[in-house]
Enzyme design. Structure first.
Site, PDB file in Angstrom:
ATOM      1  N   ASN A 208       0.846  -1.191   0.000  1.00  0.00           N
ATOM      2  CA  ASN A 208       0.000   0.000   0.000  1.00  0.00           C
ATOM      3  C   ASN A 208       0.881   1.240   0.000  1.00  0.00           C
ATOM      4  O   ASN A 208       2.109   1.144  -0.032  1.00  0.00           O
ATOM      5  CB  ASN A 208      -0.969  -0.007   1.193  1.00  0.00           C
ATOM      6  CG  ASN A 208      -0.237  -0.117   2.523  1.00  0.00           C
ATOM      7  OD1 ASN A 208       0.609   0.704   2.853  1.00  0.00           O
ATOM      8  ND2 ASN A 208      -0.572  -1.152   3.300  1.00  0.00           N
ATOM      9  N   ASP A 277      -3.746  -6.539   4.419  1.00  0.00           N
ATOM     10  CA  ASP A 277      -4.764  -7.401   5.022  1.00  0.00           C
ATOM     11  C   ASP A 277      -4.893  -8.771   4.354  1.00  0.00           C
ATOM     12  O   ASP A 277      -5.571  -9.651   4.881  1.00  0.00           O
ATOM     13  CB  ASP A 277      -6.125  -6.706   4.982  1.00  0.00           C
ATOM     14  CG  ASP A 277      -6.154  -5.455   5.850  1.00  0.00           C
ATOM     15  OD1 ASP A 277      -5.488  -5.453   6.900  1.00  0.00           O
ATOM     16  OD2 ASP A 277      -6.815  -4.477   5.466  1.00  0.00           O
ATOM     17  N   LYS A 287       9.325 -15.963 -11.619  1.00  0.00           N
ATOM     18  CA  LYS A 287       8.598 -14.813 -12.169  1.00  0.00           C
ATOM     19  C   LYS A 287       7.516 -15.284 -13.124  1.00  0.00           C
ATOM     20  O   LYS A 287       7.772 -16.072 -14.037  1.00  0.00           O
ATOM     21  CB  LYS A 287       9.572 -13.887 -12.892  1.00  0.00           C
ATOM     22  CG  LYS A 287       8.897 -12.680 -13.533  1.00  0.00           C
ATOM     23  CD  LYS A 287       9.898 -11.819 -14.298  1.00  0.00           C
ATOM     24  CE  LYS A 287       9.181 -10.677 -15.019  1.00  0.00           C
ATOM     25  NZ  LYS A 287      10.131  -9.852 -15.810  1.00  0.00           N
ATOM     26  N   ASP A 304      -4.190 -10.437  12.020  1.00  0.00           N
ATOM     27  CA  ASP A 304      -4.662  -9.157  12.564  1.00  0.00           C
ATOM     28  C   ASP A 304      -3.797  -8.841  13.785  1.00  0.00           C
ATOM     29  O   ASP A 304      -3.976  -9.423  14.860  1.00  0.00           O
ATOM     30  CB  ASP A 304      -6.136  -9.266  12.955  1.00  0.00           C
ATOM     31  CG  ASP A 304      -6.736  -7.919  13.339  1.00  0.00           C
ATOM     32  OD1 ASP A 304      -6.009  -7.093  13.945  1.00  0.00           O
ATOM     33  OD2 ASP A 304      -7.919  -7.688  13.042  1.00  0.00           O
ATOM     34  N   ILE A 305      -2.862  -7.934  13.624  1.00  0.00           N
ATOM     35  CA  ILE A 305      -1.855  -7.700  14.656  1.00  0.00           C
ATOM     36  C   ILE A 305      -2.473  -7.169  15.942  1.00  0.00           C
ATOM     37  O   ILE A 305      -2.182  -7.650  17.046  1.00  0.00           O
ATOM     38  CB  ILE A 305      -0.769  -6.736  14.130  1.00  0.00           C
ATOM     39  CG1 ILE A 305      -0.048  -7.375  12.938  1.00  0.00           C
ATOM     40  CG2 ILE A 305       0.224  -6.383  15.240  1.00  0.00           C
ATOM     41  CD1 ILE A 305       0.928  -6.449  12.235  1.00  0.00           C
ATOM     42  N   LEU A 306      -3.349  -6.173  15.829  1.00  0.00           N
ATOM     43  CA  LEU A 306      -3.927  -5.586  17.044  1.00  0.00           C
ATOM     44  C   LEU A 306      -4.883  -6.560  17.730  1.00  0.00           C
ATOM     45  O   LEU A 306      -5.026  -6.534  18.954  1.00  0.00           O
ATOM     46  CB  LEU A 306      -4.632  -4.273  16.714  1.00  0.00           C
ATOM     47  CG  LEU A 306      -3.701  -3.100  16.372  1.00  0.00           C
ATOM     48  CD1 LEU A 306      -4.510  -1.844  16.070  1.00  0.00           C
ATOM     49  CD2 LEU A 306      -2.718  -2.826  17.505  1.00  0.00           C
ATOM     50  N   PHE A 322      -4.652   2.845  14.530  1.00  0.00           N
ATOM     51  CA  PHE A 322      -4.844   3.859  13.498  1.00  0.00           C
ATOM     52  C   PHE A 322      -5.898   3.362  12.526  1.00  0.00           C
ATOM     53  O   PHE A 322      -6.051   2.147  12.319  1.00  0.00           O
ATOM     54  CB  PHE A 322      -3.536   4.130  12.749  1.00  0.00           C
ATOM     55  CG  PHE A 322      -2.663   5.170  13.390  1.00  0.00           C
ATOM     56  CD1 PHE A 322      -2.424   6.372  12.757  1.00  0.00           C
ATOM     57  CD2 PHE A 322      -2.094   4.941  14.641  1.00  0.00           C
ATOM     58  CE1 PHE A 322      -1.623   7.335  13.346  1.00  0.00           C
ATOM     59  CE2 PHE A 322      -1.290   5.895  15.238  1.00  0.00           C
ATOM     60  CZ  PHE A 322      -1.052   7.108  14.593  1.00  0.00           C
ATOM     61  N   LYS A 336     -13.571  -0.261  15.401  1.00  0.00           N
ATOM     62  CA  LYS A 336     -12.248  -0.829  15.620  1.00  0.00           C
ATOM     63  C   LYS A 336     -11.851  -0.754  17.084  1.00  0.00           C
ATOM     64  O   LYS A 336     -11.256  -1.689  17.635  1.00  0.00           O
ATOM     65  CB  LYS A 336     -11.225  -0.079  14.747  1.00  0.00           C
ATOM     66  CG  LYS A 336      -9.867  -0.729  14.651  1.00  0.00           C
ATOM     67  CD  LYS A 336      -9.014  -0.028  13.580  1.00  0.00           C
ATOM     68  CE  LYS A 336      -7.702  -0.760  13.352  1.00  0.00           C
ATOM     69  NZ  LYS A 336      -6.910  -0.128  12.260  1.00  0.00           N
ATOM     70  N   LYS A 340     -11.330  -4.432  18.943  1.00  0.00           N
ATOM     71  CA  LYS A 340      -9.950  -4.782  19.298  1.00  0.00           C
ATOM     72  C   LYS A 340      -9.574  -4.283  20.685  1.00  0.00           C
ATOM     73  O   LYS A 340      -8.409  -4.383  21.075  1.00  0.00           O
ATOM     74  CB  LYS A 340      -8.998  -4.231  18.235  1.00  0.00           C
ATOM     75  CG  LYS A 340      -9.317  -4.811  16.851  1.00  0.00           C
ATOM     76  CD  LYS A 340      -8.350  -4.355  15.784  1.00  0.00           C
ATOM     77  CE  LYS A 340      -8.768  -4.947  14.431  1.00  0.00           C
ATOM     78  NZ  LYS A 340      -7.853  -4.571  13.336  1.00  0.00           N
TER      79      LYS A 340
END
Length: 410
Positions: A208, A277, A287, A304-306, A322, A336, A340
């Site tokens: 991203n 995600d 390749k 999902d880290i948090l 964030f 969120k 979480k």
């Protein structure tokens, strides 16, 4: 205020006359001010002026060593509580960013461990030049505090951004630095920053637009305020702020592993990173060629880290998330917070001019379960300090509750 030892570096610009007013103001407040001048600065204001105002000899040469028992620039740096460079010309800023030490102002800057405050002053086009802005960004990443110049008529005849901040404005920042410096001492803070990368084949990947600027600004501000900082960073082009423990990762899984490994040893987690995600279920080991046609990629969710932090965190730990949203910013951020179990979320609108990925400014709102606190558009450095102020208040309250409960059980 408590008397502080302040180094005042004066660069060679017409705005040097304002530095004399700043010197006078600091001395009147009881500070010990040691002035260092570049050779060009002495062409605008005589050293005798600063000597009369500071009541200290003014240093203009790296070869002036009045005390044989010490090296002048090292001794001055060791005694300093703060190093202020005002005005900071484009030339001085370039030297500071690239480690060039060819006069007393820059030589002292390299050895000084005190906070560095830089007040640029120059022509409007010079200030806007990409090289100058890149150099300022390098200095911010290393923890320097940059006071943006004001707008108005300039000595060169132009009108625009480039005027040295007024002495009173610089003094306010100096007071704030002394008030906040080391207020986070004793806190261990984990900050995540930047994007993660999920490989499709050896040359292609999913990621991203996160540049890591917000997370790096938080890490730099936290170090400046005395915290012990671990920075878990995805791939960026940024230089880690001096004083942080940097853990470099690439994938979302690697970032989660680094976060969970550090979690038992920190008081605060600030998840400013933008982890990807989803990732390919399988990575092609060669390749993928255009002649092979379109690849058929099956996607799976990344960790999902948090959410993982939520299941392992202790009651006294503070966790901040964030949320970069395209719509329903507050509603999505509050969801969120609840899902979480976060203390609050720093949310912003994707696509808003001057906010989000890649910018030097941000426009955010702090979202809690039951309230919101919008902030005006400001530099990411200023947003970082606002986040840390909020974290400090929340963490102190949580610590008091935990301490009271432990006292009740004893």
């Amino acid at each position: 205020m408590v008397k502080k030892h302040i180094l005042l570096g004066v660069g060679g610009g017409i705005a040097a006359y304002k530095s004399a007013a700043l010197c006078s103001l600091l001395v009147k407040q009881g500070h010990d001010v040691q002035v260092l001048m570049t050779e060009n600065a002495t062409k605008f204001v005589q050293p005798l002026t600063f000597q009369s105002l500071s009541r200290n000899p003014v240093v203009t040469s790296t070869f002036h060593e009045p005390n044989p028992a010490e090296i002048a620039h090292v001794a001055m740096a060791d005694r300093a509580d703060l190093y202020v460079i005002a005005p900071a010309t484009a030339n001085l800023i370039g030297k500071l960013a690239n480690g060039i030490a060819d006069d007393m102002v820059t030589t002292t800057a390299l050895v000084c461990q005190a906070p560095l405050l830089i007040a640029p002053a120059m022509n409007v086009h010079m200030y806007a030049h990409p090289a100058v802005q890149a150099n300022l960004e390098i200095l911010r990443q290393r923890g320097a505090i940059v006071i943006d110049p004001g707008s108005g008529p300039l000595a060169c005849g132009y009108t625009g951004k480039g005027r040295l901040a007024e002495p009173e404005e610089i003094n306010q920042v100096i007071e704030a630095v002394f008030a906040t410096h080391a207020d986070l001492k004793g806190l261990a803070i984990l900050v995540t920053a930047g994007p993660t990368v999920e490989d499709i084949d050896p040359v292609r990947f999913v990621s991203n637009g996160s540049t890591g600027k917000m997370g790096y600004a938080i890490a730099a501000a936290a170090v400046l305020r005395g915290a012990e900082v671990t920075l878990v960073s995805g791939p960026t082009h940024l230089t880690a702020p001096s004083g942080v423990k940097l853990v470099s990762v690439r994938s979302t899984e690697q970032m989660q592993d680094a976060v969970l490994s550090a979690l038992p040893h920190v008081d605060v987690v600030i998840g400013a990173a933008a982890p990807v995600d989803f990732r390919p279920a399988e990575r092609f080991d060669r390749k993928w060629k255009k002649s092979d046609g379109l690849p058929h990629v099956q996607w799976v969710q990344t960790p999902d880290i948090l959410a993982a932090v939520r299941s392992r965190k202790q009651a006294q730990q503070t966790v901040v998330g964030f949320a970069a949203e395209t719509n329903d910013v507050v509603e999505n951020a509050r969801r969120k917070v609840v899902q979480k179990d976060l203390d609050f979320v720093v949310a912003n609108q994707i696509g808003e001019e001057g906010a989000g990925f890649g910018t030097d400014t941000n426009h955010v709102v702090f979202v809690h379960r039951d309230k919101t606190q919008p902030l005006p558009m400001m530099s990411k450095s200023a947003v970082a300090d606002s986040i840390l102020d909020h974290v400090k208040s929340i963490h102190r309250s949580k610590r008091q509750i935990v301490d009271s409960e432990e006292l009740g059980r004893s």
